[in-house]
Scaffold this motif. Structure first.
Motif, PDB file in Angstrom:
ATOM      1  N   GLY A   1       0.715  -1.167   0.037  1.00 32.54           N
ATOM      2  CA  GLY A   1       0.103  -0.016  -0.062  1.00 32.54           C
ATOM      3  C   GLY A   1       0.865   1.237   0.112  1.00 32.54           C
ATOM      4  O   GLY A   1       0.436   2.145  -0.772  1.00 32.54           O
ATOM      5  N   LEU A   2       1.779   1.320   0.696  1.00 27.87           N
ATOM      6  CA  LEU A   2       2.778   2.452   1.086  1.00 27.87           C
ATOM      7  C   LEU A   2       3.473   2.571  -0.406  1.00 27.87           C
ATOM      8  O   LEU A   2       3.634   3.652  -0.827  1.00 27.87           O
ATOM      9  CB  LEU A   2       3.809   2.139   1.967  1.00 27.87           C
ATOM     10  CG  LEU A   2       3.636   2.956   3.478  1.00 27.87           C
ATOM     11  CD1 LEU A   2       4.772   2.641   4.438  1.00 27.87           C
ATOM     12  CD2 LEU A   2       3.564   4.363   3.066  1.00 27.87           C
ATOM     13  N   GLY A   3       4.021   1.638  -0.866  1.00 27.51           N
ATOM     14  CA  GLY A   3       4.651   1.720  -2.116  1.00 27.51           C
ATOM     15  C   GLY A   3       3.870   2.168  -3.114  1.00 27.51           C
ATOM     16  O   GLY A   3       4.278   3.165  -3.903  1.00 27.51           O
ATOM     17  N   ILE A   4       2.849   1.419  -3.415  1.00 29.95           N
ATOM     18  CA  ILE A   4       1.921   2.133  -4.710  1.00 29.95           C
ATOM     19  C   ILE A   4       1.300   3.289  -4.356  1.00 29.95           C
ATOM     20  O   ILE A   4       1.330   4.172  -5.144  1.00 29.95           O
ATOM     21  CB  ILE A   4       0.565   1.124  -4.694  1.00 29.95           C
ATOM     22  CG1 ILE A   4       1.058  -0.348  -5.041  1.00 29.95           C
ATOM     23  CG2 ILE A   4      -0.145   1.582  -5.557  1.00 29.95           C
ATOM     24  CD1 ILE A   4       1.252  -0.480  -6.617  1.00 29.95           C
ATOM     25  N   GLY A   5       1.107   3.930  -3.162  1.00 32.34           N
ATOM     26  CA  GLY A   5       0.448   5.047  -2.675  1.00 32.34           C
ATOM     27  C   GLY A   5       1.468   6.203  -3.027  1.00 32.34           C
ATOM     28  O   GLY A   5       1.169   7.265  -3.391  1.00 32.34           O
TER      29      GLY A   5
END
Lengths: 197, 197
Positions: A132-136
């Motif tokens: 989630g952090l990476g894509i966000g």
């Protein structure tokens, strides 16, 4: 384990960077990137929703019956979107005014639902958080860079600061809707050129 | 059967928990959101109309309940006398509702000024109602017991060129505001007394 976590995080930054590589979530990408600040704000709001919905869905992945999983995902995502909307209204009202209708539209952003369905519902807590952090962050960076390009050319400012002095005639085409398509197309082209080497 | 019960239970619990969380958050942020709206939308308009007031009109406000709806009134103090009240009304514009701040001098019963707050009028035409100070200036000094009209309809306001509907909308909103003021005047005067310095 540690290596895969890093991989889950970094794939969102380049290999699967949402608007450029997956070409997903184009509605906010084209709609709000009239300045770098708007793009970044939108990206961060989406990141918040993405990370927390990924965490919750990953924790509940064995509880959610598969037949109603999409309904459950949407409830969770919609809840976090309203949380973001209320918080922005309460603490960053100016940004809330410019982003307007695009904040509630995060609910139907296919990136968020896509990560819930394709990743968080099948993977553990840590991996889902990293994903989630990476894509966000990838999404935020894309929106911010697209916003920066359009803002620099279209209004001659960078993050609200004047760049070229009063003699610069702003190319306002770039901050209007057609300019969004042109800028996005050029950036996709550049990404592909770099990727080919 | 068991699967169905599980689906129902999971969806119900999820909805109830998210509903509860959002209800809590809404009440928790309500005061802060109202402050932000005052600051960013209504505040500038109020301060613009009441230029020269010796108090902070955004701070000195009271509420009157009419038919179960509460209306906010802002008080401007001039020369030590709280003689001007400002309140917001909505009118029908060309595209959407127009928010109009109306100031009335309670001693002379004359309009002390108007300012458009929220609108979605056409930029360059109807939007001039907010941006062109000369348009708003025409309202200053009008008596409260006559309807406000554009010159085409036999009134004294020259309409914005290319934006007759917007101009009429603003005039109608001002007329509404004045009849509201006449109706509420005794109660307004009661409240205004408290701001005597």
């Amino acid at each position: 384990m540690a290596k895969t976590l890093v991989q889950e995080f970094t794939k969102g930054l380049w290999a699967e960077i949402p608007p450029f590589r997956l070409v997903l979530g184009l509605c906010p990408t084209l709609g709000v990137t009239t300045s770098m600040k708007n793009g970044l704000g939108m990206g961060l709001a989406t990141t918040f929703v993405l990370v927390f919905s990924n965490i919750l869905i990953s924790l509940m992945r064995n509880l959610i019956p598969s037949k109603v999983r999409i309904a459950c995902f949407i409830i969770i995502i919609a809840t976090f979107v309203i949380v973001v909307e209320l918080l922005m209204q309460a603490y960053t009202y100016a940004l809330f005014q410019t982003l307007g209708v695009f904040i509630p539209l995060i609910v139907v952003n296919c990136i968020v639902l896509g990560r819930a369905e394709a990743f968080a519902s099948k993977n553990g807590l840590l991996a889902s958080t990293a994903d989630g952090l990476g894509i966000g962050i990838g999404f935020s960076l894309s929106l911010a860079s697209l916003g920066a390009v359009r803002e620099i050319i279209g209004t001659g400012t960078f993050f609200g600061h004047s760049l070229f002095g009063p003699n610069y005639e702003p190319f306002t085409f770039m901050v209007q809707a057609p300019g969004a398509f042109v800028a996005l197309g050029l950036m996709l082209c550049m990404m592909n050129l770099i990727g080919k080497k | 059967m068991r699967e169905m019960i599980k689906m129902v239970v999971v969806l119900t619990v999820l909805s109830v928990v998210s509903g509860g969380l959002l209800a809590y958050l809404r009440t928790a942020t309500a005061a802060q959101i109202e402050r932000q709206e005052l600051e960013f939308v209504k505040g500038p308009a109020i301060r613009q109309i009441l230029e020269g007031a010796t108090n902070d009109p955004v701070n000195d406000r009271f509420k009157i309940d009419v038919d179960g709806k509460s209306h906010s009134f802002f008080v401007g103090v001039f020369d030590g006398k709280p003689n001007t009240v400002v309140f917001e009304v909505a009118g029908k514009g060309f595209a959407d509702a127009i928010g109009l701040m109306v100031a009335v001098n309670v001693e002379t019963d004359k309009l002390a000024g108007v300012a458009v707050t929220t609108h979605k009028e056409t930029p360059g035409l109807g939007a001039q109602a907010k941006e062109d100070p000369a348009f708003a200036a025409q309202f200053v000094g009008l008596p409260v017991d006559q309807p406000v009209k554009v010159s085409k309809d036999g009134g004294s306001i020259s309409a914005l060129s290319g934006a007759t509907i917007t101009s009429r909308g603003v005039c109608a909103a001002a007329t509404d505001a004045l009849s509201q003021y006449r109706e509420l005047k005794p109660r307004i005067l009661e409240h205004v007394q408290r701001f005597q310095q």
